[in-house]
Design an enzyme around this catalytic site. Structure first.
Site, PDB file in Angstrom:
ATOM      1  N   CYS A 139       0.885  -1.253   0.009  1.00 16.75           N
ATOM      2  CA  CYS A 139      -0.043  -0.024  -0.048  1.00 16.75           C
ATOM      3  C   CYS A 139       0.941   1.162   0.021  1.00 16.75           C
ATOM      4  O   CYS A 139       1.479   1.646   1.153  1.00 16.75           O
ATOM      5  CB  CYS A 139      -1.047   0.052   1.474  1.00 16.75           C
ATOM      6  SG  CYS A 139      -1.977   1.561   1.202  1.00 16.75           S
ATOM      7  N   CYS A 142      -0.310   4.107   2.307  1.00 21.87           N
ATOM      8  CA  CYS A 142      -0.145   3.913   3.353  1.00 21.87           C
ATOM      9  C   CYS A 142       1.402   4.069   3.926  1.00 21.87           C
ATOM     10  O   CYS A 142       1.556   4.781   5.219  1.00 21.87           O
ATOM     11  CB  CYS A 142      -0.440   2.454   3.962  1.00 21.87           C
ATOM     12  SG  CYS A 142      -2.209   1.610   3.324  1.00 21.87           S
ATOM     13  N   ASP A 143       2.108   3.665   3.145  1.00 22.50           N
ATOM     14  CA  ASP A 143       3.357   3.432   3.769  1.00 22.50           C
ATOM     15  C   ASP A 143       4.591   4.262   2.837  1.00 22.50           C
ATOM     16  O   ASP A 143       5.810   4.237   3.293  1.00 22.50           O
ATOM     17  CB  ASP A 143       4.038   1.978   3.592  1.00 22.50           C
ATOM     18  CG  ASP A 143       2.925   1.209   4.603  1.00 22.50           C
ATOM     19  OD1 ASP A 143       2.952   1.659   5.559  1.00 22.50           O
ATOM     20  OD2 ASP A 143       2.951   0.314   4.103  1.00 22.50           O
TER      21      ASP A 143
END
Ligand code: NDP
Length: 316
Positions: A139, A142-143
């Site tokens: 992701c 997200c990261d």
């Protein structure tokens, strides 16, 4: 044989969608029972830091956030259970479900929040650094932030991979994209956006042979050219996998309308209704576009409100 348990609201799955549905359903006195599923807390439990969920100005780890959501649902007496649903029968007005230990539940309403699972390559070295939280992610939104100013690699050739590569290119000095065939699967517009981004290098006919690391984090990837067989190493700090998601909807497929990739179809846009009256869906099991914790929580709320209205109509 034990008598089936009779309830008003069964929630299947424990990501942000399921817990949010549980909070709303419990506060509406629907006495919801939530089965947490195979991965209590859902996909977020494999994420390190969540920095984009509103209300956490300093960020929060995925597992912590899920524990807080669980605590919040329990505060209103939602019945949160460890275990998973293995079988359903949605042919009648009362929906029947069976748990992994053979318990039978009959419920007026069901909220499906079983989510989706990111696909990974399955290489032992990839899984090792994924479990260590050391540089493998599925992701970018997200990261990606953790790799700003660094070099990363992304695997995949679909719309997701292109979108994520483009996102990463804004944060990272260089993004190397590994495409196993000689062409993209992505739409032309997405592929050309990637091709026209100067700090994205696309390596066609290239597979991942091994994720390399120092025992703590990723340091690079050894790749293989599928035409020549040549192997070489590319240094990187982050290794992103964007080869698709699989919605966890198999047990519903005989009853609920799914699209061609297995995502549950909303029967009526703007609601969380499925084709079966009294069965609602929230979160990634029906969402291949946004896939965010906050959007999952939003549809979890909607599903609980839809279920509440359905129950109210039954009772009058
Ligand atoms: P897709 O299934 O479309 O693509 C998966 C990609 O991963 C393919 O290119 C495939 O390669 C590659 N792949 C699969 N397994 C491996 C492997 N073991 N090693 C290397 N590569 C592998 O998934 P997406 O998540 O990209 O998209 C899912 C759906 O969501 C699509 O319908 C897409 O259009 C849609 N979507 C739309 C977006 C948008 O419009 N903004 C954004 C994101 C998704 P190969 O081509 O060789 O099979």
């Amino acid at each position: 044989m034990n008598k089936p348990e009779r309830i008003k609201c069964l929630i299947i799955g424990s990501g942000p969608a399921g817990y949010t549905a549980a909070i709303y359903a419990a506060r509406a006195d629907m006495k919801p029972v939530l089965y947490q599923g195979m991965q209590p807390g859902g996909q977020l439990t494999t994420t390190n830091e969540v920095e984009n969920f509103p209300g956490y100005p300093n960020g929060i780890t995925g597992p912590e956030m899920m524990t807080e959501l669980e605590t919040q649902a329990k505060r209103f007496d939602a019945d949160i259970r460890f275990g998973f649903i293995t079988k359903v029968d949605l042919t009648g007005a009362i929906h029947k479900c069976w748990t992994d230990d053979g318990h039978e539940i009959h419920s007026d309403t069901i909220i499906i929040s079983t989510g989706a699972s990111a696909k990974y390559l399955g290489l032992p070295s990839e899984q090792k650094y994924l479990e260590l939280g050391g540089g493998v992610s599925a992701c970018a939104v997200c990261d990606g932030f953790f790799y700003r100013g660094q070099e990363v690699i992304i695997v995949g050739a679909g719309d997701s991979a292109c979108e994520e590569a483009h996102y990463l290119a804004k944060l990272c000095t260089k993004v190397t994209m590994l495409v196993r065939k000689s062409e993209f699967r992505a739409s032309k517009i997405m592929a050309s956006r990637v091709k026209n981004t100067p700090n994205i290098e696309i390596l066609f006919n290239t597979e991942t042979d091994e994720v390399l690391g120092d025992g703590v984090g990723v340091t690079g990837v050894r790749v293989k050219n599928t035409l020549s067989g040549e192997k070489f190493e590319i240094p990187c700090k982050g290794f992103f996998v964007a080869i698709g998601h699989k919605p966890n909807t198999d047990i519903f497929s005989n009853f609920i309308n799914l699209d061609e990739t297995g995502y549950i179809k909303y029967e009526q846009p703007g609601t969380t209704k499925t084709n079966v009256p009294g069965v609602f869906v929230a979160g990634d099991a029906a969402d291949k576009t946004y896939r965010q914790a906050v959007t999952a929580a939003g549809t979890g709320c909607m599903a609980a409100l839809d279920a509440e209205r359905y129950l109210a109509a039954l009772e009058h």
